[in-house]
Enzyme design. Structure first.
Site, mmCIF file in Angstrom:
data_model
loop_
_atom_site.group_PDB
_atom_site.id
_atom_site.type_symbol
_atom_site.label_atom_id
_atom_site.label_comp_id
_atom_site.label_asym_id
_atom_site.label_seq_id
_atom_site.Cartn_x
_atom_site.Cartn_y
_atom_site.Cartn_z
ATOM 1 N N LYS A 158 50.506 36.590 46.707
ATOM 2 C CA LYS A 158 51.231 35.676 45.814
ATOM 3 C C LYS A 158 52.652 36.169 45.559
ATOM 4 C CE LYS A 158 47.810 35.849 42.941
ATOM 5 N NZ LYS A 158 46.753 35.791 41.969
ATOM 6 N N SER B 132 45.089 39.613 46.926
ATOM 7 C CA SER B 132 45.295 38.467 46.033
ATOM 8 C C SER B 132 46.663 38.560 45.363
ATOM 9 C CB SER B 132 44.171 38.464 44.985
ATOM 10 O OG SER B 132 44.500 37.672 43.872
ATOM 11 N N ARG C 154 35.446 34.468 43.538
ATOM 12 C CA ARG C 154 35.169 35.866 43.174
ATOM 13 C C ARG C 154 34.816 35.977 41.701
ATOM 14 N NH1 ARG C 154 40.455 38.320 44.186
ATOM 15 N NH2 ARG C 154 39.556 40.189 43.274
ATOM 16 N N HIS D 185 54.182 41.915 37.828
ATOM 17 C CA HIS D 185 52.833 41.347 37.798
ATOM 18 C C HIS D 185 51.882 42.372 37.196
ATOM 19 C CE1 HIS D 185 49.793 38.455 39.213
ATOM 20 N NE2 HIS D 185 49.006 39.513 39.191
ATOM 21 N N ASP E 8 44.146 31.996 47.976
ATOM 22 C CA ASP E 8 43.818 32.790 46.786
ATOM 23 C C ASP E 8 43.248 31.919 45.676
ATOM 24 O OD1 ASP E 8 43.858 35.364 45.297
ATOM 25 O OD2 ASP E 8 45.164 34.201 43.978
HETATM 26 N N1 URA Z 1 44.988 39.257 39.392
HETATM 27 C C1 URA Z 1 45.101 38.529 40.525
HETATM 28 O O1 URA Z 1 46.039 37.755 40.702
HETATM 29 N N2 URA Z 1 44.160 38.687 41.478
HETATM 30 C C2 URA Z 1 43.119 39.526 41.343
HETATM 31 O O2 URA Z 1 42.322 39.626 42.250
HETATM 32 C C3 URA Z 1 43.006 40.274 40.140
HETATM 33 C C4 URA Z 1 43.964 40.126 39.174
#
Ligand code: URA
Length: 435
Positions: free
Chosen positions: A187, A183, A168, A82, A161
């Site tokens: 995930k 966040s 946000r 990620h 999220d």
């Molecule tokens: N990527 C994400 O999935 N969440 C964030 O808060 C910032 C970047």
């Protein structure tokens, strides 16, 4: 419990209890706590921060706000990567097939681009027919059959999220280390992977502007992963200039195809080899990073990584003829060349400006409902430290916007190439590895 009291408590710098954090996330996900209170809470967290315990409870509460994906039916160690977001970042398109061609199992759920950062799903959707919407069963079958899949997050994955990130994004509360960590890690943990490679970007084009912030974000996420028994490692990568030469959806897919043929830009390939070799060790396929790198070099050389990408595109309904003949991708109506006014060396090339420019040319979204022009974007011809002669090509702009709309953007792109007499060192895309 009243959420206003929790907002005040955080605003005044106190720690929230586990119960209070769970109350906020549960109430917000279910709709009993409104957006305006969650945005106030996010702002209080952004200013006052959170302790390790608070971040870990927040991650856990968010992770359990929806379904947890069970990947146990996939044989072998599942690895995932990620990135915290960047400009020109097509790493997953290259790295996914590379590690899968070496035998790793990659079940990746990706996101869409928003603002100046691009999203892997949008890039994949520039391939006609490519399906990103898959059920858990389809995901499992694909990874068992061919070793990799890149799909959109299922609807029930971390609903907290989905709401909080969108909030946000419009309330100036993205750049908070506790909120970004929770966040991303909620995930990744909910999507059932065993090992996680995090690419934490830093510099103008990233959410973390300097190395200290990036280190702190990486350390926070690595600790959360380890605490929950997932092998988690972070690579800190430079995002002060765009990654590779292409920015924009179809342009980036074409660059990914070139890279899988062994003709990728130096910085993108270095990031793929570094991240991939770590992932192969995490997957117990390579004994160390050096061996992992050799395996990755081999699958680029013998064409197996490219074949894996073709297999994945085919499996997910994409028209493979575009991958075999990338010249088939539609070219924008306007193709504008930007040339240097003077000779010298490129001193800087602001990734944020390039990302925002690509968005304005039609290549990104300003709001979630915007429709992307897949052919729009920017192809760079020079990067930081490149020697440039007066009149030489700096970049080519692709757009379907009107002249009135694109001319100011072209001007901005030209200005972002800062050219000086003095030679500069090339930027090193890999800044640090945190494990
Ligand atoms: N990527 C994400 O999935 N969440 C964030 O808060 C910032 C970047």
């Amino acid at each position: 419990m009243r959420v206003v009291d929790l907002i005040i408590k955080k605003r005044d710098g106190y720690e929230l209890s586990d119960e209070e954090i769970r109350f906020w996330i549960k109430g917000y996900t279910e709709g009993s706590i409104p957006d305006y209170q969650s945005s106030a809470m996010s702002m209080a967290i952004l200013f006052k921060g959170m302790t390790k315990r608070e971040i870990s409870t927040l991650t856990d509460a968010m992770m359990h706000s929806g379904d947890i994906v069970d990947l146990s039916k996939i044989k072998g160690i599942k690895v995932d990567k990620h990135s915290t977001g960047g400009v020109g970042d097509k790493t997953s398109l290259v790295l996914g097939p590379m590690v899968a061609a070496c035998g790793a199992k990659l079940a990746k759920m990706s996101g869409r681009g928003l603002g100046h950062t691009g999203g892997t799903l949008d890039k994949l959707e520039s391939i006609p027919g490519f399906q990103i919407s898959r059920t858990e069963e389809q995901l499992i079958k694909e990874v068992n059959d061919i070793g990799c899949a890149i799909i959109g997050q299922t609807k029930s994955l971390v609903p907290a999220d989905k709401k909080l990130y969108a909030l946000r994004d419009v309330t100036g509360t993205v750049e908070s280390i506790p909120l970004i960590s929770a966040s991303i890690m909620s995930k990744k943990l909910a999507s059932g992977t065993d090992a996680i490679l995090l690419d934490v970007t830093l510099g103008e084009g990233a959410f973390m502007k300097n190395i200290d912030q990036a280190r702190e974000l990486a350390r926070t996420m690595v600790d959360i992963g380890k605490h929950l028994n997932r092998n988690t490692i972070a690579v800190l990568s430079d995002m002060s200039e765009p990654l590779g030469m292409a920015v924009g959806n179809a342009l980036e897919v074409k660059e990914a195809i070139e890279s899988l043929h062994g003709r990728g830009p130096k910085d993108l390939m270095k990031l793929c080899y570094t991240s991939g070799s770590i992932m192969l060790v995490q997957a117990h396929i390579a004994k160390d990073r050096e061996e992992g790198r050799k395996m990755l070099e081999e699958v680029i050389k013998n064409g197996k990584a490219f074949e894996k990408f073709v297999e994945m595109v085919k499996y997910q309904g994409g028209d493979v003829s575009y991958i075999l003949h990338p010249e088939k991708f539609e070219i924008s109506r306007h193709v504008i060349e930007i040339r240097a006014d003077r000779s010298g060396y490129v001193q800087s090339l602001n990734a944020l400006t390039i990302g925002e420019s690509s968005m304005k040319l039609g290549g990104g979204r300003e709001t979630l409902d915007d429709v992307i022009d897949m052919s729009a974007g920017i192809l760079l011809n020079k990067k930081v430290a490149s020697r440039v002669e007066k009149g030489e090509l700096l970049a080519t702009v692709y757009t379907n916007k009107s002249e009135e709309e694109y001319l100011p953007v072209v001007e901005t792109i030209k200005r972002t190439f800062v050219i000086e007499d003095r030679a500069f060192e090339e930027l090193d895309v890999i800044r640090e590895i945190i494990d």
